[in-house]
Design an enzyme around this catalytic site. Structure first.
Site, short mmCIF file in Angstrom:
data_model
loop_
_atom_site.label_atom_id
_atom_site.label_comp_id
_atom_site.label_asym_id
_atom_site.label_seq_id
_atom_site.Cartn_x
_atom_site.Cartn_y
_atom_site.Cartn_z
N LYS A 9 0.92 -1.19 0.16
CA LYS A 9 -0.04 -0.03 -0.03
C LYS A 9 0.91 1.10 -0.13
CE LYS A 9 -3.78 -2.48 1.98
NZ LYS A 9 -4.88 -2.54 3.24
N TYR A 49 -11.84 -2.92 -4.27
CA TYR A 49 -12.39 -3.26 -2.84
C TYR A 49 -13.93 -3.28 -3.28
CZ TYR A 49 -7.91 -2.73 -0.72
OH TYR A 49 -6.65 -2.80 -0.44
N PHE A 57 -16.07 2.76 5.96
CA PHE A 57 -14.60 3.12 5.58
C PHE A 57 -14.43 3.08 4.10
CE2 PHE A 57 -14.49 -1.60 6.51
CZ PHE A 57 -13.87 -1.97 5.38
N ARG A 85 -1.62 -14.74 3.57
CA ARG A 85 -2.38 -14.22 4.46
C ARG A 85 -1.80 -14.05 5.89
NH1 ARG A 85 -6.97 -10.84 3.54
NH2 ARG A 85 -8.19 -11.81 5.31
N THR A 91 -6.09 -7.96 10.15
CA THR A 91 -6.29 -6.48 9.46
C THR A 91 -5.74 -5.45 10.14
OG1 THR A 91 -8.16 -7.45 8.36
CG2 THR A 91 -7.98 -5.11 8.19
N ARG A 102 2.22 -6.95 9.12
CA ARG A 102 1.20 -5.78 9.64
C ARG A 102 1.61 -5.56 11.21
NH1 ARG A 102 -4.32 -7.93 6.71
NH2 ARG A 102 -4.25 -6.38 4.87
N ASN A 112 -2.15 -0.48 6.74
CA ASN A 112 -1.75 -1.59 7.27
C ASN A 112 -0.82 -2.31 6.26
OD1 ASN A 112 -3.76 -2.49 5.45
ND2 ASN A 112 -4.94 -3.67 6.93
N HIS A 115 -1.69 -5.61 1.06
CA HIS A 115 -2.96 -6.46 0.78
C HIS A 115 -2.57 -7.85 0.57
CE1 HIS A 115 -7.01 -7.52 -1.05
NE2 HIS A 115 -6.14 -7.99 -2.06
N GLU A 126 -8.59 -10.71 -8.71
CA GLU A 126 -7.59 -9.67 -8.53
C GLU A 126 -6.44 -9.83 -9.38
OE1 GLU A 126 -7.05 -9.73 -4.24
OE2 GLU A 126 -8.98 -9.20 -3.89
P1 IDP Z 1 -7.93 -7.45 4.94
O1 IDP Z 1 -7.09 -6.37 4.27
O2 IDP Z 1 -7.23 -7.97 5.96
O3 IDP Z 1 -8.61 -8.52 3.95
P2 IDP Z 1 -10.60 -6.15 4.90
O4 IDP Z 1 -11.72 -6.31 5.95
O5 IDP Z 1 -10.95 -6.97 3.63
O6 IDP Z 1 -9.09 -6.69 5.56
O7 IDP Z 1 -10.37 -4.81 4.54
C1 IDP Z 1 -9.98 -4.08 3.33
C2 IDP Z 1 -8.96 -3.06 3.77
O8 IDP Z 1 -9.94 -1.92 4.24
C3 IDP Z 1 -8.05 -3.19 5.00
O9 IDP Z 1 -6.89 -4.10 4.45
C4 IDP Z 1 -7.86 -1.95 5.60
O10 IDP Z 1 -6.93 -0.95 4.68
C5 IDP Z 1 -9.18 -1.15 5.36
N1 IDP Z 1 -10.07 -1.40 6.58
C6 IDP Z 1 -10.91 -2.58 7.08
N2 IDP Z 1 -11.51 -2.03 7.97
C7 IDP Z 1 -11.25 -1.05 8.18
C8 IDP Z 1 -11.69 0.05 9.26
O11 IDP Z 1 -12.68 -0.51 10.17
N3 IDP Z 1 -11.12 1.21 9.02
C9 IDP Z 1 -10.58 1.89 8.09
N4 IDP Z 1 -10.31 0.98 7.42
C10 IDP Z 1 -10.47 -0.36 7.41
MG MG Z 2 -9.85 -8.45 2.44
#
Ligand code: IDP
Ligand code: MG
Length: 135
Positions: A9, A49, A57, A85, A91, A102, A112, A115, A126
């Site tokens: 990112k 996304y 968010f 993963r 996350t 992370r 974080n 991805h 993707e």
């Molecule tokens: P992941 O990246 O671990 O798969 P996801 O739930 O798919 O997590 O969310 C995608 C991305 O959205 C996260 O990596 C993060 O950058 C962002 N994100 C997820 N939850 C939140 C939140 O509660 N607040 C702000 N950003 C979030």
């Molecule tokens: Mg995800």
């Protein structure tokens, strides 16, 4: 053999973590089969996304991820999807296990660092979205 899609990112690229992060996957034995530095359009970030459209968010995330260059790459190897993963970690960096990317480099739940596709279907989708058809 399995392939998965990974993306460093914007804050990972800005902080000079490209080599460190890609190196972890190389040292783990994965083969890099595609790689690029690119700045996503807003539309492309929305497609990446898509599953989160409508969440509180979503707009922030799309703006953030399309604000500066990211590094996208595809790795190949045994259990690539689940292993990537696991290497990425939870996350929220505060909840990520020590030694995960992370936990080591994440700033907050949005920034974080990495991805990683979460399933076979996501990886396929993707990879096709960002790289088209790979040989
Ligand atoms: P992941 O990246 O671990 O798969 P996801 O739930 O798919 O997590 O969310 C995608 C991305 O959205 C996260 O990596 C993060 O950058 C962002 N994100 C997820 N939850 C939140 C939140 O509660 N607040 C702000 N950003 C979030
Ligand atoms: Mg995800």
């Amino acid at each position: 053999m399995e392939r998965t899609f990974l993306m460093i990112k914007p804050e990972g690229v800005e902080r000079g973590l490209i080599g460190e992060i890609i190196g972890r996957f190389e040292r783990r034995g994965f083969k890099i089969v595609a790689l690029k530095l690119t700045k996503m359009t807003r539309e492309c970030a929305e497609r990446q996304y898509e599953e989160h459209r409508g969440k509180e968010f979503f707009n922030d995330l799309v703006s953030y991820i399309s604000s500066a260059p990211v590094v996208m790459f595809v790795i190949e190897g045994e259990d690539a999807i689940a292993t990537a993963r696991e290497m990425a970690g939870a996350t929220d960096p505060k909840q990520a296990k020590p030694g995960t990317i992370r936990a080591d480099y994440g700033i907050d739940v949005q920034r974080n660092v990495i991805h990683a596709s979460d399933s076979k279907e996501s990886a396929y989708r993707e990879i096709a979205l960002h790289f088209g058809v790979l040989s």
